[in-house]
Design a protein around this motif. Sequence first.
Motif, PDB file in Angstrom:
ATOM      1  N   GLN A  73       0.838  -1.202   0.000  1.00 47.08           N
ATOM      2  CA  GLN A  73       0.000   0.000   0.000  1.00 47.08           C
ATOM      3  C   GLN A  73       0.867   1.244   0.000  1.00 47.08           C
ATOM      4  O   GLN A  73       1.987   1.237   0.524  1.00 47.08           O
ATOM      5  CB  GLN A  73      -0.913   0.004   1.237  1.00 47.08           C
ATOM      6  N   VAL A  74       0.345   2.322  -0.588  1.00 47.68           N
ATOM      7  CA  VAL A  74       0.897   3.666  -0.450  1.00 47.68           C
ATOM      8  C   VAL A  74      -0.234   4.556   0.033  1.00 47.68           C
ATOM      9  O   VAL A  74      -1.352   4.502  -0.509  1.00 47.68           O
ATOM     10  CB  VAL A  74       1.461   4.194  -1.782  1.00 47.68           C
ATOM     11  N   GLY A 365      -1.199  -4.116  -4.439  1.00 42.98           N
ATOM     12  CA  GLY A 365      -1.976  -3.011  -3.911  1.00 42.98           C
ATOM     13  C   GLY A 365      -1.837  -1.756  -4.740  1.00 42.98           C
ATOM     14  O   GLY A 365      -1.079  -1.703  -5.719  1.00 42.98           O
ATOM     15  N   PHE A 366      -2.577  -0.743  -4.334  1.00 39.77           N
ATOM     16  CA  PHE A 366      -2.558   0.572  -4.952  1.00 39.77           C
ATOM     17  C   PHE A 366      -2.380   1.604  -3.844  1.00 39.77           C
ATOM     18  O   PHE A 366      -2.262   1.275  -2.674  1.00 39.77           O
ATOM     19  CB  PHE A 366      -3.871   0.853  -5.675  1.00 39.77           C
ATOM     20  N   GLY A 372      -2.692  13.160  -4.542  1.00 45.35           N
ATOM     21  CA  GLY A 372      -3.677  12.315  -5.206  1.00 45.35           C
ATOM     22  C   GLY A 372      -3.137  11.536  -6.377  1.00 45.35           C
ATOM     23  O   GLY A 372      -3.904  10.911  -7.110  1.00 45.35           O
ATOM     24  N   GLU A 373      -1.801  11.545  -6.573  1.00 40.00           N
ATOM     25  CA  GLU A 373      -1.232  10.772  -7.673  1.00 40.00           C
ATOM     26  C   GLU A 373      -1.179   9.292  -7.286  1.00 40.00           C
ATOM     27  O   GLU A 373      -1.042   8.937  -6.122  1.00 40.00           O
ATOM     28  CB  GLU A 373       0.153  11.291  -8.042  1.00 40.00           C
ATOM     29  N   MET A 374      -1.282   8.422  -8.285  1.00 37.65           N
ATOM     30  CA  MET A 374      -1.535   7.001  -8.063  1.00 37.65           C
ATOM     31  C   MET A 374      -0.263   6.169  -8.126  1.00 37.65           C
ATOM     32  O   MET A 374       0.596   6.380  -8.976  1.00 37.65           O
ATOM     33  CB  MET A 374      -2.547   6.500  -9.096  1.00 37.65           C
ATOM     34  N   TYR A 375      -0.214   5.173  -7.251  1.00 40.42           N
ATOM     35  CA  TYR A 375       0.895   4.235  -7.181  1.00 40.42           C
ATOM     36  C   TYR A 375       0.364   2.809  -7.201  1.00 40.42           C
ATOM     37  O   TYR A 375      -0.751   2.539  -6.732  1.00 40.42           O
ATOM     38  CB  TYR A 375       1.730   4.457  -5.915  1.00 40.42           C
ATOM     39  N   VAL A 376       1.190   1.901  -7.721  1.00 44.82           N
ATOM     40  CA  VAL A 376       0.885   0.476  -7.738  1.00 44.82           C
ATOM     41  C   VAL A 376       2.028  -0.249  -7.043  1.00 44.82           C
ATOM     42  O   VAL A 376       3.200   0.071  -7.263  1.00 44.82           O
ATOM     43  CB  VAL A 376       0.717  -0.040  -9.184  1.00 44.82           C
TER      44      VAL A 376
END
Length: 389
Positions: A73-74, A365-366, A372-376
């Motif tokens: 998770q991030v 995970g995400f 609000g930028e997205m990570y995987v």
Amino acid sequence: MKRLSLLFVVLAACSVAQEPGSTTTSATDATTTTQQTTSSSTDSVPSTTTTTLAPFQGLGYREIGSKMSFPVQVTASPGSETAYVITKNGRIWALINDKIMETPVLDISDRVKNSGEQGLLAMAIHPVDQTRFFLHYSGDDGRTVVSEFAFDSATKADPASERVLLEVSQPAANHNGGMIQFDPDGSLILGLGDGGGANDTFGNGQDTSTLLGGLVRIDVDSAESSLFDYGLRNPWRFWIDGEIIYIADVGQGTYEEISIVELQEGLNFGWPITEGLHCFQASGCDTAGLTLPLIEVNHNDAGTCSITGGIVYYGSLIPEISGEYFYSDYCGGYLRSLRFEDGEVQSITDWNSEFGVPIPGSVTGFGQDGAGEMYVTTGTDVLKVVAVR
């Protein structure tokens, strides 16, 4: 359902992904507006500056951290410059300016059972008091533990500050659930699996006298907890977007599922009466009163085996995907998104088959940073989702 208005590109490798920055103009450019304030001796006059992004061609990944011990998770508080990477072995790492710090913010590996599906599973920061944060982990005997901890600073937390809010015995080592997230009312929502085994071995899916197999609501001040919804097999990841919750529930042998509903108490998501949209083990089952998923993914689809729910994106760098919910699969490793509006799924995009986004490995995970930028996350890596322009 396909995305109709975007250009098709094939990415040769992750390294071609770039952050937006070009000012090339075209008919398919995205335009963002920012507000600046200029000062004078008499007043301050706000002015607007328009920035035009280069044409959007697709998405890619940029490596942020590699060879980590199973990141899952991030997360970050909105607006914060520090985000956090959670690893299953019981450690939390600061992520600042897309760099992971070398010393963990918190290390509770001595009290976390890290085996199979067990470990440190999720983190949530208090929505009002950002010195408080909460963890869901497997205790030394495999029990579910939800605890509060305190930050000493943005990059340091005190292991001795633990305040246990909830403990739940686990009859097996799998189906521990995982996600914790605050709802709009300030309650902490926890996802718990059915207790493990196969075929709902312990009969928890439809048993409202247990917290297993459901969503649990926790008052973090009083430490009172109650079953919120039930009929879930293993909700490893869910995402709360305002009054809407996206629940990615891991299926058994045939179907993965995503339920999208308004947050409300007492919903029955069907397990083990149903798996996905289908009766489980018995034909002609009674589905009256059940909340069935809006999306099911067959295990014959692109190597699917265990759905990994993600986030709804609202970052500023990729306005073309604003409001879309992203998800993946531990075995399939793909990147997909859907747009939910007016109570229905309006579109689904497969970013691998339609835009050539590479498969990064086993997606665990995400998450998102303070902007609000997205990570995987995968079994070893933390990747940032970036626009290809």
